[in-house]
Write an enzyme that holds these catalytic residues in place. Structure first.
Site, mmCIF file in Angstrom:
data_model
loop_
_atom_site.group_PDB
_atom_site.id
_atom_site.type_symbol
_atom_site.label_atom_id
_atom_site.label_comp_id
_atom_site.label_asym_id
_atom_site.label_seq_id
_atom_site.Cartn_x
_atom_site.Cartn_y
_atom_site.Cartn_z
ATOM 1 N N HIS A 139 0.837 -1.202 0.000
ATOM 2 C CA HIS A 139 0.000 0.000 0.000
ATOM 3 C C HIS A 139 0.873 1.254 0.000
ATOM 4 O O HIS A 139 0.605 2.208 -0.740
ATOM 5 C CB HIS A 139 -0.895 0.057 1.249
ATOM 6 N N LYS A 175 -15.373 -8.510 3.996
ATOM 7 C CA LYS A 175 -14.171 -8.763 4.800
ATOM 8 C C LYS A 175 -14.501 -8.519 6.276
ATOM 9 O O LYS A 175 -15.311 -7.671 6.604
ATOM 10 C CB LYS A 175 -13.039 -7.814 4.387
ATOM 11 N N ARG A 234 -1.364 -6.277 -8.325
ATOM 12 C CA ARG A 234 -0.321 -7.224 -7.926
ATOM 13 C C ARG A 234 -0.194 -8.352 -8.928
ATOM 14 O O ARG A 234 0.897 -8.803 -9.219
ATOM 15 C CB ARG A 234 -0.635 -7.831 -6.557
ATOM 16 N N SER A 247 -3.111 -7.748 2.660
ATOM 17 C CA SER A 247 -3.483 -7.584 4.068
ATOM 18 C C SER A 247 -4.069 -8.868 4.638
ATOM 19 O O SER A 247 -3.768 -9.257 5.773
ATOM 20 C CB SER A 247 -4.490 -6.444 4.234
#
Length: 168
Positions: free
Chosen positions: A19, A43, A93, A131
């Site tokens: 990040h 989440k 990513r 994360s």
């Protein structure tokens, strides 16, 4: 000339070195970067929105430039419009990220075609960091120091110790 404002949205639960790489690079593209800290209903966060905002503010304090940290709980495009943004900054990513982000960018363009989505490739050394995986590694007692700052590592380890580690 109008100020260029970008929004970098995410849950940042916790904020990772990946990040931070996108924030540093994204901040160079705009006059103001608004980091939008949100809750993703799919989440289950380890930290509250307030804790994540404090964490992000602390981590970006040394970057310089005009960076603001704001929470939001609405459609991204509504938030971006309220901020006066002309672009959404997203980090990529892997191919799986691209497919998801490409679809989101297309939907967002349908909602407001005046706000562009800009994709930044994560630094190669940071590409595997997520994360979700950082939390999982910490919960099972693994070392997360290569994925987050020392301060964030301490907060995650403290939270894991509070809620209890798995595998003990």
């Amino acid at each position: 000339m109008a100020q260029r404002i970008g929004v970098y949205p995410g849950t940042f639960d916790p904020i990772t070195l990946g990040h931070m790489d996108i924030i540093r690079r994204g901040a160079k593209l705009v006059d103001r970067l608004v980091i939008g800290v949100t809750t993703n209903p799919s989440k289950s966060p380890m930290f509250t929105v307030e804790e994540r905002m404090d964490m992000v503010r602390r981590e970006v304090a040394t970057i310089g430039g005009d960076i603001q940290v704001v929470s939001f709980n609405s459609l991204l495009m509504d938030f971006a419009e309220r901020q006066g943004a002309s672009m959404i900054v997203r980090g990529l990513r892997a191919v799986a990220d691209f497919e998801y982000e490409y679809q989101m960018a297309g939907m967002n363009q349908q909602l407001n075609d005046q706000i562009e989505t800009v994709f930044l490739m994560a630094d190669v050394s940071l590409q595997p960091i997520a994360s979700r995986l950082v939390k999982e590694i910490a919960i099972y007692g693994g070392n997360i120091s290569r994925f987050v700052s020392a301060a964030v590592e301490a907060e995650v380890v403290d939270r894991v110790n509070t809620i209890g580690r798995k595998g003990d």
